[in-house]
Design a protein around this motif. Structure first.
Motif, PDB file in Angstrom:
ATOM      1  N   ASN A 102       0.835  -1.205   0.000  1.00 55.28           N
ATOM      2  CA  ASN A 102       0.000   0.000   0.000  1.00 55.28           C
ATOM      3  C   ASN A 102       0.866   1.251   0.000  1.00 55.28           C
ATOM      4  OD1 ASN A 102      -2.502  -1.062  -0.213  1.00 55.28           O
ATOM      5  ND2 ASN A 102      -3.101  -0.756   1.931  1.00 55.28           N
ATOM      6  N   ALA A 103       1.899   1.239   0.843  1.00 57.42           N
ATOM      7  CA  ALA A 103       2.787   2.411   0.901  1.00 57.42           C
ATOM      8  C   ALA A 103       3.434   2.628  -0.473  1.00 57.42           C
ATOM      9  CB  ALA A 103       3.847   2.209   1.975  1.00 57.42           C
ATOM     10  N   PHE A 125     -13.403  -0.278  -0.939  1.00 58.45           N
ATOM     11  CA  PHE A 125     -13.057   1.136  -1.043  1.00 58.45           C
ATOM     12  C   PHE A 125     -11.631   1.254  -1.578  1.00 58.45           C
ATOM     13  CE2 PHE A 125     -10.800   4.845   0.433  1.00 58.45           C
ATOM     14  CZ  PHE A 125     -11.564   5.838  -0.143  1.00 58.45           C
ATOM     15  N   THR A 126     -11.501   1.899  -2.708  1.00 61.90           N
ATOM     16  CA  THR A 126     -10.169   2.097  -3.268  1.00 61.90           C
ATOM     17  C   THR A 126     -10.133   3.400  -4.040  1.00 61.90           C
ATOM     18  OG1 THR A 126      -8.522   1.229  -4.793  1.00 61.90           O
ATOM     19  CG2 THR A 126     -10.801   0.703  -5.305  1.00 61.90           C
ATOM     20  N   THR A 127      -8.999   4.048  -4.043  1.00 60.84           N
ATOM     21  CA  THR A 127      -8.844   5.245  -4.877  1.00 60.84           C
ATOM     22  C   THR A 127      -8.091   4.878  -6.153  1.00 60.84           C
ATOM     23  OG1 THR A 127      -6.887   5.767  -3.596  1.00 60.84           O
ATOM     24  CG2 THR A 127      -8.907   6.899  -2.978  1.00 60.84           C
ATOM     25  N   LYS A 128      -7.854   3.558  -6.308  1.00 60.80           N
ATOM     26  CA  LYS A 128      -7.075   3.122  -7.481  1.00 60.80           C
ATOM     27  C   LYS A 128      -7.817   2.080  -8.307  1.00 60.80           C
ATOM     28  CE  LYS A 128      -3.049   5.220  -6.891  1.00 60.80           C
ATOM     29  NZ  LYS A 128      -3.660   6.120  -5.921  1.00 60.80           N
ATOM     30  N   THR A 181       1.708   8.273   6.394  1.00 57.70           N
ATOM     31  CA  THR A 181       0.753   7.397   7.071  1.00 57.70           C
ATOM     32  C   THR A 181       1.521   6.384   7.918  1.00 57.70           C
ATOM     33  OG1 THR A 181      -0.666   7.582   5.135  1.00 57.70           O
ATOM     34  CG2 THR A 181      -1.183   5.809   6.674  1.00 57.70           C
ATOM     35  N   HIS A 239       0.308   3.649  -2.973  1.00 56.75           N
ATOM     36  CA  HIS A 239      -0.480   4.859  -2.732  1.00 56.75           C
ATOM     37  C   HIS A 239       0.338   6.030  -2.206  1.00 56.75           C
ATOM     38  CE1 HIS A 239      -3.927   2.335  -3.424  1.00 56.75           C
ATOM     39  NE2 HIS A 239      -3.596   1.541  -2.423  1.00 56.75           N
ATOM     40  N   HIS A 276      -9.170  -4.203   4.271  1.00 54.65           N
ATOM     41  CA  HIS A 276     -10.276  -4.962   4.854  1.00 54.65           C
ATOM     42  C   HIS A 276      -9.758  -6.343   5.310  1.00 54.65           C
ATOM     43  CE1 HIS A 276     -14.260  -6.556   5.441  1.00 54.65           C
ATOM     44  NE2 HIS A 276     -14.016  -7.533   4.586  1.00 54.65           N
ATOM     45  N   VAL A 283     -11.191   3.551   4.786  1.00 51.95           N
ATOM     46  CA  VAL A 283     -10.144   2.680   4.238  1.00 51.95           C
ATOM     47  C   VAL A 283     -10.349   1.191   4.532  1.00 51.95           C
ATOM     48  CG1 VAL A 283      -8.333   4.416   4.076  1.00 51.95           C
ATOM     49  CG2 VAL A 283      -8.616   3.098   6.183  1.00 51.95           C
ATOM     50  N   THR A 310      -8.525  -3.391  -5.737  1.00 43.78           N
ATOM     51  CA  THR A 310      -9.840  -3.970  -5.444  1.00 43.78           C
ATOM     52  C   THR A 310     -10.449  -3.342  -4.204  1.00 43.78           C
ATOM     53  OG1 THR A 310      -8.870  -5.670  -4.067  1.00 43.78           O
ATOM     54  CG2 THR A 310      -9.227  -6.225  -6.391  1.00 43.78           C
ATOM     55  N   GLY A 311      -9.610  -2.708  -3.388  1.00 40.59           N
ATOM     56  CA  GLY A 311     -10.125  -2.098  -2.166  1.00 40.59           C
ATOM     57  C   GLY A 311     -10.359  -3.133  -1.079  1.00 40.59           C
ATOM     58  N   LEU A 312      -9.712  -4.278  -1.214  1.00 37.55           N
ATOM     59  CA  LEU A 312      -9.904  -5.323  -0.188  1.00 37.55           C
ATOM     60  C   LEU A 312      -8.698  -5.442   0.738  1.00 37.55           C
ATOM     61  CD1 LEU A 312     -11.668  -8.267  -1.997  1.00 37.55           C
ATOM     62  CD2 LEU A 312     -12.505  -6.896  -0.110  1.00 37.55           C
ATOM     63  N   GLY A 313      -7.570  -4.840   0.328  1.00 37.35           N
ATOM     64  CA  GLY A 313      -6.325  -5.022   1.082  1.00 37.35           C
ATOM     65  C   GLY A 313      -6.471  -4.731   2.567  1.00 37.35           C
TER      66      GLY A 313
HETATM   67  N1  LIG Z   1      -0.022   4.095   2.918  1.00 33.81           N
HETATM   68  C1  LIG Z   1      -1.028   4.704   2.300  1.00 33.81           C
HETATM   69  N2  LIG Z   1      -0.922   5.962   1.844  1.00 33.81           N
HETATM   70  C2  LIG Z   1      -1.939   6.582   1.220  1.00 33.81           C
HETATM   71  N3  LIG Z   1      -3.152   6.020   0.991  1.00 33.81           N
HETATM   72  C3  LIG Z   1      -3.339   4.765   1.413  1.00 33.81           C
HETATM   73  C4  LIG Z   1      -2.304   4.020   2.067  1.00 33.81           C
HETATM   74  N4  LIG Z   1      -2.793   2.800   2.385  1.00 33.81           N
HETATM   75  C5  LIG Z   1      -4.065   2.770   1.931  1.00 33.81           C
HETATM   76  N5  LIG Z   1      -4.403   3.927   1.341  1.00 33.81           N
HETATM   77  C6  LIG Z   1      -5.709   4.312   0.789  1.00 33.81           C
HETATM   78  O1  LIG Z   1      -6.663   3.376   1.260  1.00 33.81           O
HETATM   79  C7  LIG Z   1      -7.374   2.795   0.163  1.00 33.81           C
HETATM   80  C8  LIG Z   1      -7.752   1.372   0.518  1.00 33.81           C
HETATM   81  O2  LIG Z   1      -6.622   0.548   0.602  1.00 33.81           O
HETATM   82  P1  LIG Z   1      -6.759  -0.981   0.322  1.00 33.81           P
HETATM   83  O3  LIG Z   1      -5.474  -1.625   0.561  1.00 33.81           O
HETATM   84  O4  LIG Z   1      -7.914  -1.502   1.108  1.00 33.81           O
HETATM   85  O5  LIG Z   1      -7.173  -1.039  -1.195  1.00 33.81           O
HETATM   86  P2  LIG Z   1      -6.279  -0.801  -2.480  1.00 33.81           P
HETATM   87  O6  LIG Z   1      -4.854  -0.794  -2.115  1.00 33.81           O
HETATM   88  O7  LIG Z   1      -6.771   0.406  -3.182  1.00 33.81           O
HETATM   89  O8  LIG Z   1      -6.620  -2.069  -3.338  1.00 33.81           O
HETATM   90  P3  LIG Z   1      -6.111  -3.581  -3.074  1.00 33.81           P
HETATM   91  O9  LIG Z   1      -7.332  -4.353  -2.813  1.00 33.81           O
HETATM   92  O10 LIG Z   1      -5.428  -3.952  -4.319  1.00 33.81           O
HETATM   93  O11 LIG Z   1      -5.237  -3.537  -1.878  1.00 33.81           O
HETATM   94  C9  LIG Z   1      -6.415   2.925  -0.991  1.00 33.81           C
HETATM   95  O12 LIG Z   1      -7.104   2.905  -2.233  1.00 33.81           O
HETATM   96  C10 LIG Z   1      -5.754   4.249  -0.721  1.00 33.81           C
HETATM   97  O13 LIG Z   1      -6.545   5.333  -1.147  1.00 33.81           O
END
Ligand SMILES: Nc1ncnc2c1ncn2[C@@H]1O[C@H](COP(=O)(O)OP(=O)(O)OP(=O)(O)O)[C@@H](O)[C@H]1O
Ligand SMILES: [Mg+2]
Length: 509
Positions: A408-409, A458-461, A496, A412, A472, A453, A467-470
């Motif tokens: 994630n780091a 929920f994802t900004t990507k 963060t 994002h 979770h 988060v 997928t926004g599951l990481g």
């Molecule tokens: N270290 C971080 N710095 C900035 N934003 C973060 C960070 N970690 C998580 N986020 C934010 O939280 C959201 C949710 O994270 P999450 O890991 O659940 O999903 P994701 O990374 O978008 O998708 P994936 O399911 O592939 O992990 C991210 O889309 C991002 O916007």
């Protein structure tokens, strides 16, 4: 003239005559007066009786209306009441259809059925007998002689067999403008209404109006009720089918979630394989180099041996073989160690088995698998792991938490940045509890997004395959299987930090 008035006249007259002393004349006059008086008295009594009948009839009719008795029955009773009030009259009430055009049978208990039936369905108009015209013009129509009145010209043949001559019709109104029907009085003689008739007409139209209006309201209510029932039934079935769809969607979702979890594991395994390949590259490369050097030297040695070699050449060869085999052994051992530790990580990551493990070694192995992705960036990773910490927990899921937080780091936090640092630290913060901190000095998470988060999906990507599951999954692993807590602090343009606290010895499941 009242009976009392006549009484006074009688007394005066008798006094006059007695004074004239013509006794026979006086007596005869007196007799006439007495007769006249008794007729008047009778008339008054009759009038009173009629008015009493009308009053009690009105009460009965209102009671029928209030009780919701069938409209036809109520109107029939009204017609009979009016007929009882005036000699020689036959009454009828016709209704105006809700379309405002067609005449419908109402109640006419003493008109021939055949005649009434013929009126049913006619359209109102400016020349349609008494009732059709009255409803059309919205005013009373008095036809004193149907045989000569132009309004009845087209219907003369219809009415003639029954002998009716006069027909007075008065519209029944809901309010000033809406016509509900018409009340008619038929006579078998040429006749125009007198004051008493007009009173009866007023009475009849008033009561009929109340009865018809009430019946219409009731009908409307029933219609609404039925509509409402239909609507409720329709909504219920819509809800049921929506529910079924939701249940199906939920089933799908849990299947998808399982699938995604499986994929998450597979993805971890994929990066593990990449890590293995990358890390094995160096020792295998070294081995290859040492082995080929040794092959070259051996070839030279064999050639020299055939032609006769010097002692120094032999010594040189031995030295070379020795150092090459040391390099080979060292690197092969390194490769074997790597394979062993990767094997362990792979097993841990694909199963959730509990075991006792050394945290530092395990985390080093996990970080090693992340090297290939880290090497593609200029992100600096600094790790501070307390040495000697032993854990009895689930290393695979713990590795998944660390991997996901670092990924994630990488994805994002450092988007659009060329440099940055990720700090990973792990230590026993309080007895029996490990605190794992993964922190970045990247973009941070906006306050608006902070609350979401951990929300699944929920994802900004999303456009980049997130997928926004990481988080979770991380949340579930930490608070579920590992029996710990997770929180984070984040600020835009500062970075963060995730804090994960878990017991060194996991609770028995
Ligand atoms: N270290 C971080 N710095 C900035 N934003 C973060 C960070 N970690 C998580 N986020 C934010 O939280 C959201 C949710 O994270 P999450 O890991 O659940 O999903 P994701 O990374 O978008 O998708 P994936 O399911 O592939 O992990 C991210 O889309 C991002 O916007
Ligand atoms: Mg993620």
């Amino acid at each position: 003239m009242s009976a009392l008035h006549d009484q006074r006249n009688l007394t005066n007259t008798s006094a006059d005559y007695v004074a004239g002393s013509d006794a026979a004349v006086v007596i005869s006059e007196l007799q006439t007066l007495v007769e006249k008086q008794s007729t008047l008295l009778e008339k008054e009594q009759y009038g009173r009786r009629k008015s009493d009948e009308l009053n009690s009839g009105q009460s009965k009719l209102l009671e029928m209306i209030a009780k919701g008795v069938d409209l036809k029955a109520t109107l029939s009773a009204l017609m009979l009441l009016i007929e009882s009030q005036s000699n020689g009259v036959t009454c009828s009430t016709l209704l105006l259809d809700e379309d405002g055009i067609h005449i419908r049978a109402g109640a006419a208990p003493n008109l021939p059925d055949e005649y009434s039936q013929k009126l049913d369905g006619l359209s109102i108009g400016p020349m349609v007998g008494s009732c059709g015209t009255a409803m059309y013009l919205k005013k009373q129509v008095i036809v004193t002689d149907m045989m000569s009145d132009p309004l009845w010209a087209p219907y003369k043949g219809l009415v003639e067999p029954y002998g009716y001559r006069a027909c007075w019709s008065t519209p029944i109104f809901l309010d000033q403008s809406k016509v509900l029907g018409a009340f008619a009085m038929y006579y078998r003689e040429v006749r125009s209404p007198i004051a008493e008739d007009m009173e009866l007409i007023g009475f009849a139209t008033h009561i009929a109006g109340i009865a018809i209006e009430r019946e219409r309201r009731e009908r409307e209510l029933t219609r609404h009720r039925e509509n409402l029932e239909d609507l409720v039934a329709q909504r219920t079935s819509e809800l049921l089918s929506a529910n079924r769809e939701l249940a199906a969607a939920l089933d799908n979702l849990s299947v998808t979630q399982e699938e995604l979890l499986r994929r998450d594991k597979l993805a971890a395994l994929g990066s593990l394989v990449a890590g293995v390949a990358h890390e094995l590259n160096t020792p295998i490369g070294n081995c290859l180099l040492a082995a080929s050097t040794m092959a070259d030297k051996t070839q030279n040695f064999v050639a020299a041996y055939k032609t006769g070699m010097k002692r120094s050449q032999l010594e040189n060869y031995i030295e070379n073989v020795e150092s090459s085999s040391t390099v080979l052994l060292h690197n092969i051992k390194r490769a074997a160690d790597l394979v062993a530790s990767f094997k362990q990580v792979a097993v841990d990551q694909t199963s959730s088995q509990r075991r006792v493990f050394a945290l530092e070694d395990y985390l080093n192995d996990v970080l090693l698998t992340l090297q290939p992705s880290l090497k593609l960036t200029s992100i600096n990773v600094v790790q501070r792991i307390q040495p000697g910490l032993m854990m009895d927990s689930y290393p695979g899921p713990l590795g998944q938490v660390v991997t996901n937080l670092i990924n994630n780091a990488l994805i994002h936090a450092f988007e659009d940045r060329s440099t940055g640092t990720i700090h990973i630290s792990a230590h026993e913060a309080e007895p029996g509890w490990l605190e794992l901190i993964v922190s970045d000095d990247g973009n941070g998470i906006s306050e608006e997004h902070q609350a979401q988060v951990y929300t699944p999906f929920f994802t900004t990507k999303r456009n980049l395959g997130g997928t926004g599951l990481g988080l979770h999954i991380i949340y579930n692993i930490v608070t579920g299987l590992l029996g710990g807590r997770i929180r984070f602090q984040s600020a835009l343009a500062v970075g963060t930090t995730f804090y994960v606290s878990i017991p060194l010895v996991a609770k028995t499941a």
